[in-house]
Motif scaffolding. Structure first.
Motif, PDB file in Angstrom:
ATOM      1  N   ALA A 374       0.858  -1.190   0.000  1.00  4.12           N
ATOM      2  CA  ALA A 374       0.000   0.000   0.000  1.00  4.12           C
ATOM      3  C   ALA A 374       0.890   1.234   0.000  1.00  4.12           C
ATOM      4  CB  ALA A 374      -0.912   0.012   1.219  1.00  4.12           C
ATOM      5  N   PRO A 375       0.559   2.243  -0.792  1.00  3.76           N
ATOM      6  CA  PRO A 375       1.355   3.475  -0.775  1.00  3.76           C
ATOM      7  C   PRO A 375       1.252   4.175   0.571  1.00  3.76           C
ATOM      8  CG  PRO A 375      -0.638   3.786  -2.073  1.00  3.76           C
ATOM      9  CD  PRO A 375      -0.566   2.322  -1.741  1.00  3.76           C
ATOM     10  N   VAL A 376       2.322   4.863   0.927  1.00  2.00           N
ATOM     11  CA  VAL A 376       2.371   5.540   2.224  1.00  2.00           C
ATOM     12  C   VAL A 376       2.299   7.057   2.062  1.00  2.00           C
ATOM     13  CG1 VAL A 376       3.713   5.902   4.334  1.00  2.00           C
ATOM     14  CG2 VAL A 376       3.662   3.643   3.250  1.00  2.00           C
ATOM     15  N   ASN A 377       3.229   7.587   1.301  1.00  2.77           N
ATOM     16  CA  ASN A 377       3.300   9.041   1.118  1.00  2.77           C
ATOM     17  C   ASN A 377       2.971   9.470  -0.310  1.00  2.77           C
ATOM     18  OD1 ASN A 377       4.338   9.378   3.826  1.00  2.77           O
ATOM     19  ND2 ASN A 377       6.325   8.681   3.053  1.00  2.77           N
ATOM     20  N   LEU A 378       2.494   8.549  -1.129  1.00  2.00           N
ATOM     21  CA  LEU A 378       2.338   8.825  -2.550  1.00  2.00           C
ATOM     22  C   LEU A 378       1.360   9.971  -2.827  1.00  2.00           C
ATOM     23  CD1 LEU A 378       3.240   7.928  -5.360  1.00  2.00           C
ATOM     24  CD2 LEU A 378       1.299   6.375  -5.413  1.00  2.00           C
ATOM     25  N   GLY A 379       0.222   9.963  -2.143  1.00  2.00           N
ATOM     26  CA  GLY A 379      -0.754  11.015  -2.376  1.00  2.00           C
ATOM     27  C   GLY A 379      -0.201  12.389  -2.063  1.00  2.00           C
ATOM     28  N   ASP A 380       0.512  12.484  -0.958  1.00  2.00           N
ATOM     29  CA  ASP A 380       1.117  13.765  -0.573  1.00  2.00           C
ATOM     30  C   ASP A 380       2.206  14.174  -1.563  1.00  2.00           C
ATOM     31  OD1 ASP A 380       1.514  15.990   1.212  1.00  2.00           O
ATOM     32  OD2 ASP A 380       3.352  15.001   1.868  1.00  2.00           O
ATOM     33  N   LEU A 381       2.983  13.196  -2.024  1.00  4.77           N
ATOM     34  CA  LEU A 381       4.049  13.476  -2.994  1.00  4.77           C
ATOM     35  C   LEU A 381       3.465  14.000  -4.299  1.00  4.77           C
ATOM     36  CD1 LEU A 381       6.389  10.368  -2.460  1.00  4.77           C
ATOM     37  CD2 LEU A 381       6.855  12.736  -1.791  1.00  4.77           C
ATOM     38  N   GLN A 382       2.381  13.378  -4.762  1.00  8.04           N
ATOM     39  CA  GLN A 382       1.758  13.811  -6.010  1.00  8.04           C
ATOM     40  C   GLN A 382       1.204  15.226  -5.888  1.00  8.04           C
ATOM     41  OE1 GLN A 382       0.332   9.770  -8.274  1.00  8.04           O
ATOM     42  NE2 GLN A 382      -1.093  10.653  -6.831  1.00  8.04           N
ATOM     43  N   GLN A 383       0.654  15.527  -4.740  1.00 13.88           N
ATOM     44  CA  GLN A 383       0.113  16.872  -4.527  1.00 13.88           C
ATOM     45  C   GLN A 383       1.237  17.905  -4.525  1.00 13.88           C
ATOM     46  OE1 GLN A 383      -2.119  17.247  -0.918  1.00 13.88           O
ATOM     47  NE2 GLN A 383      -2.834  19.312  -1.364  1.00 13.88           N
ATOM     48  N   GLN A 384       2.371  17.554  -3.953  1.00 11.50           N
ATOM     49  CA  GLN A 384       3.481  18.493  -3.856  1.00 11.50           C
ATOM     50  C   GLN A 384       4.146  18.741  -5.210  1.00 11.50           C
ATOM     51  OE1 GLN A 384       6.258  18.163  -0.447  1.00 11.50           O
ATOM     52  NE2 GLN A 384       4.929  16.527   0.290  1.00 11.50           N
ATOM     53  N   VAL A 385       4.265  17.689  -6.057  1.00 11.68           N
ATOM     54  CA  VAL A 385       4.932  17.874  -7.353  1.00 11.68           C
ATOM     55  C   VAL A 385       3.956  18.371  -8.410  1.00 11.68           C
ATOM     56  CG1 VAL A 385       6.638  16.095  -6.845  1.00 11.68           C
ATOM     57  CG2 VAL A 385       4.588  15.482  -8.143  1.00 11.68           C
ATOM     58  N   GLY A 386       2.655  18.263  -8.132  1.00 15.67           N
ATOM     59  CA  GLY A 386       1.668  18.792  -9.061  1.00 15.67           C
ATOM     60  C   GLY A 386       1.387  17.907 -10.249  1.00 15.67           C
TER      61      GLY A 386
END
Length: 608
Positions: A374-386
């Motif tokens: 399961a992804p851990v920080n992926l959603g936050d990473l995607q939001q940060q890189v746009g």
């Protein structure tokens, strides 16, 4: 494990290798002599043979050899854990890769800038020469496909990244005319202008991507393949000073500066390596690279430790621009050590990601669903890189995310992860494109040399119709593989092709050393040759048996065709290398038994 405990020892090992081992090779094996006239002076034509200052040529050579391999390969190899790739990168680059590059450059410079195939013909024999030419053509096309696929996957549907990379092309043309025509020799002026403009391209990419002009730079996968092919064609046909050399020189500042900054970032941030030292996939069954750690880690990391492609650059372009022989040591050995450091930084950036995020980026959604992660920080990473980064296999995107994550944690950089991500994408694409342009040019040279045996005018490099036709054939070849392939099929074949070419170059280097009567030092190339030959031929056999040939049984005609093409190409390359090795061993035995005398120079230097 924290990254700092890896970076500091690695830097010490690389420094010791350059100070002592490269000095030994330069003094005892190559016996470098600045009184010799290099091919750049002896055969000056202003087009291919062009004396170039040490640091500009270092920039071209480093940029040309440092393609996707040391960036993408270590990231993909992190599937096995960070330890196997790290060990191979450090040991391989010091004892094999840097030696391979130096010897190839030296041998070509001493023989009038001859290509690898021409030297194989002269040093080993006619059969080896013809076989080497055939093998090199297959290897160049597949290598370009492996490198090109990574940049296509990274730039697809990203206006910001495409704009930034596209800007470097007209910028390089302006630098080329500035340094060579308008204000000849004023390298510093062009450098300052180029570096500032390149940084502005990154900064301005964001507002452009959000503007009404974004759709002009929002290219699909197929559109990017066409654009890449057009660029490769232009860079191969135009004079080296106009596009190839200035673009490579310009990108070197970005590459070297980014790696140095990444080293500093790792030291300051000291990230925790979240991937294990050895993963559950060391025995095989991995979702990214099929096959077990041995031998697949050695073909996955296709450039950072040793790369046969470098011998094509060394003998194809760099030897023709070498100003003096003493430049061989920093350019041949030094540039390769720096590439090894690039690979180390890449594997650290990837290992700093959570395993769930790492595999979510580097596999398709269907494959990832079966991994039980399961992804851990992926959603936050995607939001940060746009941008959406999940399901973007190929290694380039996960590396950019890992690098951006480290940079954004440095003091004063918080909140700038989207800029750092696109900066990293540009950094990676610059690496790859500078290998595409030099590789396409080398492929053109090899094809013209081979075709010149059938029709003499075709072999003349100054005959424009021949140059255009040869370049077109090479570009169409690697564009086909990009269009039809995927990272799981092209990258293993690229690794096999690349490492088999390294075997050929090391066999040639061993032959040259023995031919000039310095056989007692032949172990320097013979030992890495035996190791790389063993691992790569084994990987080639396993890839055909387990990966490529089973594709023939697919119900889909396109996959069947791809299976046949991959299988045939891999088998042809392996057979060619075995023939060359057999011919080389025969030559060594003849010299050792006295049937052929060892000579100080097989061919007179260009100054005679």
């Amino acid at each position: 494990m924290h990254a700092l405990y890896i970076v500091v020892p690695v830097l010490c090992v690389l420094a010791i290798a350059y100070r002592y081992y490269s000095a030994f090779i330069a003094a005892r094996i190559m016996v470098l002599d600045d009184t010799r006239v290099t091919p750049a002076h002896a055969k000056y034509d202003g087009h291919n043979y062009y004396p170039t200052s040490r640091w500009v040529l270092f920039g071209h050579h480093f940029a040309a050899i440092t393609g996707a391999g040391p960036l993408i390969g270590p990231v993909l190899a992190a599937q096995f854990g960070y330890a196997p790739g790290l060990i191979w990168l450090v040991g391989g680059v010091c004892l094999a890769g840097a030696v391979h590059d130096s010897i190839a450059l030296w041998a070509s410079a001493r023989r009038g800038g001859r290509s690898l195939a021409q030297m194989a013909h002269a040093e080993i024999g006619p059969i080896a020469g013809v076989t080497a030419a055939v093998a090199i053509m297959f290897i160049v096309v597949i290598a370009m496909a492996g490198l090109g696929l990574a940049v296509v996957n990274a730039l697809a549907e990203s206006a910001w990244a495409t704009f930034t990379i596209g800007t470097t092309i007209p910028l390089a043309l302006l630098m080329g005319f500035h340094m060579s025509v308008w204000r000849k020799g004023h390298i510093r002026e062009a450098t300052i202008i180029g570096v500032v403009a390149m940084i502005l391209a990154v900064v301005l990419g964001r507002p452009l991507a959000n503007s009404s002009y974004a759709h002009y730079f929002l290219l699909s996968r197929n559109e990017l393949i066409v654009a890449l092919a057009l660029y490769g064609f232009a860079a191969s046909v135009l004079p080296v000073w106009m596009l190839l050399t200035p673009r490579d020189y310009l990108s070197t500042f970005m590459k070297a500066g980014t790696i140095i900054l990444l080293v500093i970032g790792v030291i300051v941030v000291n990230p925790q390596l979240q991937l294990p030292a050895f993963s559950q996939y060391v025995g095989g069954g991995g979702p990214i690279i099929p096959g077990p750690l041995f031998p697949f880690v050695f073909i996955t990391i296709a450039c950072g430790a040793i790369s046969g492609f470098h011998s094509l650059i060394a003998s194809g372009t760099t030897s023709k621009m070498l100003d003096k022989e003493s430049d061989i040591r920093p350019i041949g050995y030094g540039a390769m050590l720096f590439e090894g450091l690039v690979g180390v930084m890449a594997i650290i950036a990837a290992a700093a990601l959570n395993p769930g995020d790492y595999f979510a980026i580097n596999t398709s959604a269907a494959v990832y669903a079966n991994l039980g992660m399961a992804p851990v920080n992926l959603g936050d990473l995607q939001q940060q890189v746009g941008e959406v980064v999940a399901g973007r296999p190929g290694g380039a995107v996960s590396l950019a995310v890992g690098m951006a994550q480290i940079f954004s944690k440095m003091p004063g950089m918080r909140g700038l992860m989207d800029y750092w991500y696109h900066f990293a994408i540009m950094f990676e694409a610059l690496f790859i494109l500078t290998t595409i342009d030099a590789g396409t040019r080398v492929g053109r040279f090899v094809l013209q040399e081979f075709g010149g045996r059938v029709w003499t005018p075709f072999g003349r490099r100054d005959w424009m119709p021949g140059s255009i036709l040869a370049t077109t054939l090479v570009v169409l070849g690697w564009a086909y593989f990009i269009f039809t392939g995927s990272i799981s099929t092209i990258w293993p074949m690229f690794g096999i092709a690349n490492q088999l070419l390294a075997v050929v170059a090391l066999a040639l280097g061993t032959t040259v050393i023995i031919n000039i009567g310095r056989g007692k030092y032949a172990w320097a190339t013979l030992v890495p040759m035996c190791f790389v030959a063993t691992t790569t031929l084994t990987a080639g056999f396993l890839s055909v048996r387990d990966n490529f040939w089973p594709m023939v049984s697919s119900p889909f005609p396109a996959i069947q065709t791809q299976g046949y093409v991959n299988t045939i190409c891999t088998i042809i390359m392996m057979i060619c290398v075995v023939i060359i090795l057999t011919a080389a061993v025969r030559r060594w035995l003849m010299v050792a038994t006295g049937r052929i005398p060892a000579l100080e120079l097989v061919e007179a230097p260009e100054s005679v």
